[in-house]
Structures are given as structure tokens and as C-alpha cells.
Design a protein around this motif. Structure first.
Motif, mmCIF file in Angstrom:
data_model
loop_
_atom_site.group_PDB
_atom_site.id
_atom_site.type_symbol
_atom_site.label_atom_id
_atom_site.label_comp_id
_atom_site.label_asym_id
_atom_site.label_seq_id
_atom_site.Cartn_x
_atom_site.Cartn_y
_atom_site.Cartn_z
ATOM 1 N N SER A 1 2.856 -4.564 11.678
ATOM 2 C CA SER A 1 2.811 -4.793 10.233
ATOM 3 C C SER A 1 1.458 -5.361 9.812
ATOM 4 C CB SER A 1 3.937 -5.749 9.824
ATOM 5 O OG SER A 1 5.199 -5.182 10.068
ATOM 6 N N SER A 2 0.952 -6.338 10.581
ATOM 7 C CA SER A 2 -0.349 -6.919 10.260
ATOM 8 C C SER A 2 -1.456 -5.877 10.364
ATOM 9 C CB SER A 2 -0.634 -8.099 11.197
ATOM 10 O OG SER A 2 0.318 -9.117 11.031
ATOM 11 N N LYS A 3 -1.397 -5.070 11.406
ATOM 12 C CA LYS A 3 -2.406 -4.032 11.589
ATOM 13 C C LYS A 3 -2.344 -3.013 10.455
ATOM 14 C CE LYS A 3 -3.701 -0.311 14.758
ATOM 15 N NZ LYS A 3 -3.386 0.349 16.054
ATOM 16 N N ALA A 4 -1.139 -2.585 10.088
ATOM 17 C CA ALA A 4 -0.998 -1.612 9.004
ATOM 18 C C ALA A 4 -1.508 -2.182 7.689
ATOM 19 C CB ALA A 4 0.467 -1.194 8.871
ATOM 20 N N ALA A 5 -1.230 -3.476 7.440
ATOM 21 C CA ALA A 5 -1.705 -4.097 6.206
ATOM 22 C C ALA A 5 -3.220 -4.161 6.170
ATOM 23 C CB ALA A 5 -1.114 -5.501 6.069
ATOM 24 N N LEU A 6 -3.841 -4.519 7.310
ATOM 25 C CA LEU A 6 -5.303 -4.609 7.359
ATOM 26 C C LEU A 6 -5.939 -3.244 7.171
ATOM 27 C CD1 LEU A 6 -7.902 -6.156 7.825
ATOM 28 C CD2 LEU A 6 -7.536 -5.923 10.295
ATOM 29 N N LEU A 7 -5.409 -2.235 7.860
ATOM 30 C CA LEU A 7 -5.968 -0.896 7.729
ATOM 31 C C LEU A 7 -5.797 -0.353 6.313
ATOM 32 C CD1 LEU A 7 -4.845 0.720 11.115
ATOM 33 C CD2 LEU A 7 -7.075 -0.240 10.515
ATOM 34 N N ASN A 8 -4.668 -0.672 5.684
ATOM 35 C CA ASN A 8 -4.455 -0.245 4.304
ATOM 36 C C ASN A 8 -5.440 -0.926 3.365
ATOM 37 O OD1 ASN A 8 -2.725 1.059 2.153
ATOM 38 N ND2 ASN A 8 -2.448 -1.082 1.604
ATOM 39 N N GLU A 9 -5.695 -2.225 3.600
ATOM 40 C CA GLU A 9 -6.645 -2.953 2.757
ATOM 41 C C GLU A 9 -8.062 -2.408 2.944
ATOM 42 O OE1 GLU A 9 -7.454 -7.582 1.434
ATOM 43 O OE2 GLU A 9 -6.396 -7.137 3.293
ATOM 44 N N ILE A 10 -8.418 -2.104 4.193
ATOM 45 C CA ILE A 10 -9.737 -1.526 4.456
ATOM 46 C C ILE A 10 -9.871 -0.183 3.749
ATOM 47 C CG2 ILE A 10 -11.200 -0.556 6.262
ATOM 48 C CD1 ILE A 10 -10.121 -2.692 8.142
ATOM 49 N N SER A 11 -8.804 0.616 3.805
ATOM 50 C CA SER A 11 -8.842 1.923 3.155
ATOM 51 C C SER A 11 -9.029 1.784 1.651
ATOM 52 C CB SER A 11 -7.555 2.690 3.466
ATOM 53 O OG SER A 11 -7.523 3.929 2.807
ATOM 54 N N ILE B 1 5.880 -3.792 5.772
ATOM 55 C CA ILE B 1 6.916 -3.957 6.790
ATOM 56 C C ILE B 1 6.939 -2.690 7.631
ATOM 57 C CG2 ILE B 1 9.357 -4.347 7.229
ATOM 58 C CD1 ILE B 1 9.526 -5.725 4.517
ATOM 59 N N TYR B 2 6.519 -2.812 8.865
ATOM 60 C CA TYR B 2 6.450 -1.644 9.744
ATOM 61 C C TYR B 2 6.926 -2.033 11.131
ATOM 62 C CZ TYR B 2 4.589 2.210 12.489
ATOM 63 O OH TYR B 2 4.468 3.269 13.359
ATOM 64 N N ILE B 3 7.989 -1.401 11.589
ATOM 65 C CA ILE B 3 8.510 -1.632 12.940
ATOM 66 C C ILE B 3 8.377 -0.323 13.705
ATOM 67 C CG2 ILE B 3 10.509 -2.310 14.314
ATOM 68 C CD1 ILE B 3 11.532 -3.838 11.880
ATOM 69 N N PRO B 4 7.477 -0.245 14.675
ATOM 70 C CA PRO B 4 7.286 1.018 15.397
ATOM 71 C C PRO B 4 8.535 1.422 16.161
ATOM 72 C CG PRO B 4 6.098 -0.789 16.463
ATOM 73 C CD PRO B 4 6.603 -1.323 15.164
ATOM 74 N N ALA B 5 8.694 2.721 16.313
ATOM 75 C CA ALA B 5 9.890 3.233 16.990
ATOM 76 C C ALA B 5 9.976 2.728 18.423
ATOM 77 C CB ALA B 5 9.883 4.765 16.961
ATOM 78 N N GLU B 6 8.806 2.588 19.090
ATOM 79 C CA GLU B 6 8.854 2.128 20.472
ATOM 80 C C GLU B 6 9.377 0.703 20.593
ATOM 81 O OE1 GLU B 6 4.460 2.011 19.114
ATOM 82 O OE2 GLU B 6 6.193 3.345 18.943
#
Length: 414
Positions: free
Chosen positions: A65-75, A373-378
Motif C-alpha cells: 500500500s505504501s509503495k502504491a501510494a508513493l508511485l501514484n504520487e510520483i506519477s 489500500i492494496y493487498i497483493p494476491a501473494e
């Protein structure tokens, strides 16, 4: 009763009956009944599995979730920002960018905005002159151009930024971290700070600068004011360059910046793309994640021991049931698969509870920090798979012991 050839007439011979097939639904029902008759013990055994799986799901979910939020903010902020900083000379000393470097960079094709800051060295910042000199809060003082916030992708959290008039006066704007360390949470009329032995009025506080985190702990003043009041030499130390928002344009400008910023000594110029640095950091962060995953694995191991324990006790307590079922025609394989299914079902229930707890923890944390909120399938699939494997391994030996009991030995306990 059937007659078989080769035996005298009238002699009755019992033919061995074929064992009834144990269907999947019947097997699940048997396993559920075996666990429901010992609810408290089964629940406590499943708790260790639940804690371990919850830790795994929560750690992986929070990291993702933290990684997705950071990448989204960078984008959203754009990947077309480049920074030019002064490097080192051949003797290892700090090099100096030419004062004309920002203007020369602005002449490059595909460059849309150029802003810069210059470090005013040797100055301490205090909220008042009465604060002890050792409490500097590790803040720096930088001269800054007027379009800096837009160039680096930040904005004013409070107050006003520098303009053509205030850039010539003893006026300062604080980075987000600088304001926090100085204990300033809002801009009030006449607010001042003590910079380099004199008062500077504070007119604004910047929001967190994701692509330029060095600005957060900085006190920004205008270039003219820095030269007039703090004897600044006017040389920029960091130049922020926005290009046309395409990968090709940014790459072309990147390859030309060193020569354009300092034609005489291009090797004394460092060029970087902040978005690439942040993306790489997001990919490599995980030291604490590994620690918590290890703790989750320990909890799973403890849970596996608990499952094995309850299954061993269950075999001892249910000897009469095993003997009765064997006497009624159940095979060793059916007894073995019944107890193995109970262990797997117990671990699977704990795993499902752990996935729910871990997902809830991830959602609460991400919502509180305004992250995706992102929970990877793995994460959840791996947690459930680990629970099933642990249940199978923990229940294998008790299931084999149950299957080896002979009907007569088991029925002695009735």
C-alpha cells in the motif's frame, strides 16, 4: 452370505465387503464434527496460525500500500523533473555552479521551467535569540527563486510564498520539516525567526515536497535578500529543471545538462532524476518487513505445534471411536484421511481468520495515512497456502498413529 466354488455344498463363506467410499462432503462433515466437539481447544490452536498469517498479510499489505501510494504520487507530480547539483573538484572539494547556469539551462530545447536554490552556509536558525546556540535543529538557509514550489511539485500549506517585493526583504518561507522543528504550526502577523544573527519575518509554510525532500528542512529567502543581508555570493547549489512531459524529451535534456550548466567543467556537475531515486527506494525498502515476516513465521511454527498437539490428544481421546469405525468397515486410509482433514481444516480456519485480521489492519493503517489500500494476491493466497501446508504437516503423524490402531486395541478403551 455367498457360496464360493471349491467349497463343499452347503458351506457358507463370508465375502469381504467393499469399504464404503468416503465422499468429499462426508469427509468435510466428519472433520468439522471432530473440531466442533472441542471448540475451545480448537480455537486456541488455530489462534497461533491466525496470528502468523495476519502478520504476513499485514506486513505485505502495508508495504504494498505504501509503495502504491508513493508511485501514484510520483506519477501525479510527474517524472519530468531533473536536478542539477554541484559535484566535486579533482581535489575532492565541493565544486561551484556558475551563477549563469540556470539561464543557460533555460535555453535548452524541451526545457519548460528552471528554478534554483543556493545554500547560504554557516548560518543557524532559531525561533528566538534566547534559545541555546547548540539547539540548531539541523536546518539550512537557502536562497530561492520565485517559481520554486511549482517547479518541484509542492505548494503553500499556509501563508504566502516569496514575490518580487518580499524577495528583497528579510522575509523567509519555511519547509514543512523546518516549521515543525521550530515549533511553528501557523502563520501569524509579525511572526519572526532569528537567522544568522538577525530577524526574518515568516510569511509562509510549504507542504511536503515529495520530489525535493531537501527543501523540507530548509528556510527559504530571496536571492537579493540573501546577498544583501547574509553576504551570499549568488552561486546556485541546486537547479530544478522541468522538461516537456515525455520520456524522450527528459532523456535528451538529461544528457545535455552537465555541459550546459558548466561548459568548462561538466564533470563537476551531478545530474539526477528525483522520481527515479524515489522509485528505486520504494522497491528496495523492506528491512523491517523481513523482520516482521520472520516473526510471522515463528507464530506459524508455534501454531503448527499447537495443531499437532491437539491432534495427538484427539487420537488418544477418540480411540473408542476409531475402533468402532474400524469394526464397522472403515479402512486405515479412511481413518488417516479423516484426522489429516481435521488438522488441515483447523489450520485453514486459522489462516482465513488471519487473512481477515491482516486485511483489516492494512485497511485501517492505509486509511489513517491516506494511502491506497492494496493487498497483493501473494499475501493472502500465500497465507492460506502456508496454513494448509502447516496443517497437513502437523496432522500427518497423528493421522498415521490413528490409522495404525487395530480395532481390538481401540475397543478396549470402551
Amino acid at each position: 452370505m455367498t457360496m464360493t466354488s471349491g467349497h463343499p455344498a452347503g458351506t457358507a463363506v463370508w465375502a469381504a465387503p467393499f469399504p464404503a467410499r468416503l465422499r468429499l462432503g462426508d469427509l468435510a462433515g466428519l472433520a468439522a464434527v471432530g473440531l466442533l466437539t472441542r471448540k475451545l481447544r480448537a480455537g486456541l490452536s488455530a489462534l497461533g496460525i491466525a496470528i502468523g498469517v495476519a502478520a504476513i498479510v499485514a506486513v505485505l499489505g502495508l508495504a504494498a500500500s505504501s509503495k502504491a501510494a508513493l508511485l501514484n504520487e510520483i506519477s501525479q507530480l510527474g517524472t519530468n523533473l531533473l536536478t542539477v547539483t554541484n559535484g566535486q573538484t579533482f581535489t575532492g572539494q565541493a565544486a561551484e555552479l556558475p551563477t549563469k547556469a540556470p539561464g543557460m539551462i533555460a535555453q535548452l530545447p524541451d526545457v519548460t521551467n528552471v528554478q534554483d536554490t543556493g545554500t547560504v552556509g554557516g548560518l543557524d536558525v532559531y525561533k528566538s535569540p534566547y534559545i541555546p546556540s547548540g539547539q540548531t535543529n539541523a536546518l539550512s538557509v537557502d536562497a530561492a527563486t520565485l517559481g520554486l514550489p511549482a517547479a518541484v511539485g509542492t505548494s503553500l500549506a499556509q501563508g504566502r510564498y516569496l514575490n518580487a517585493a518580499t524577495a528583497r526583504e528579510p522575509v523567509a518561507v519555511l519547509g514543512a520539516t523546518a516549521a515543525q522543528r521550530l515549533g511553528i504550526d501557523r502563520i501569524r502577523p509579525g511572526m519572526r525567526i532569528w537567522v544568522g544573527g538577525q530577524w526574518f519575518y515568516v510569511t509562509g509554510i510549504l507542504s511536503h515536497a515529495v520530489l525535493a525532500p531537501e527543501i523540507d528542512s530548509t528556510v527559504l529567502i530571496g536571492f537579493p535578500a540573501a546577498e544583501q543581508y547574509l553576504q551570499f555570493d549568488g552561486h546556485p547549489s541546486q537547479i530544478y529543471v522541468r522538461t516537456v512531459d515525455t520520456q524522450a524529451a527528459t532523456t535528451r535534456v538529461d544528457s545535455l545538462l552537465g555541459d550546459q550548466a558548466n561548459p568548462e567543467n561538466p564533470n563537476q556537475v551531478d545530474v539526477s532524476r528525483p522520481s527515479d531515486v524515489l522509485t528505486a527506494r520504494a522497491e528496495t525498502e523492506g528491512a523491517l518487513d523481513t523482520l516482521f515476516l520472520g516473526l510471522g513465521a515463528v507464530a506459524l511454527l508455534v501454531g503448527a505445534i499447537g495443531v499437532a498437539n491437539i491432534m495427538v490428544i484427539s487420537v488418544l481421546e477418540r480411540r473408542s471411536e476409531i475402533g468402532l469405525r474400524r469394526a464397522l468397515g472403515a479402512t486405515r486410509g479412511q481413518i488417516r484421511i479423516q484426522f489429516l482433514s481435521e488438522a488441515i481444516l483447523l489450520s485453514l480456519a486459522g489462516g482465513a481468520a488471519g487473512v481477515a485480521i491482516g486485511a483489516a489492519a492494512t485497511a485501517i493503517y492505509a486509511h489513517g495515512h491516506r494511502e491506497l489500500i492494496y493487498i497483493p494476491a501473494e499475501a493472502w493466497a500465500g497465507g492460506l497456502a502456508a496454513a494448509v501446508v502447516i496443517g497437513a504437516l502437523a496432522g500427518l503423524l497423528p493421522a498415521i498413529r490413528a490409522a495404525r490402531l487395530s480395532p481390538t486395541q481401540a475397543l478396549w478403551s470402551i
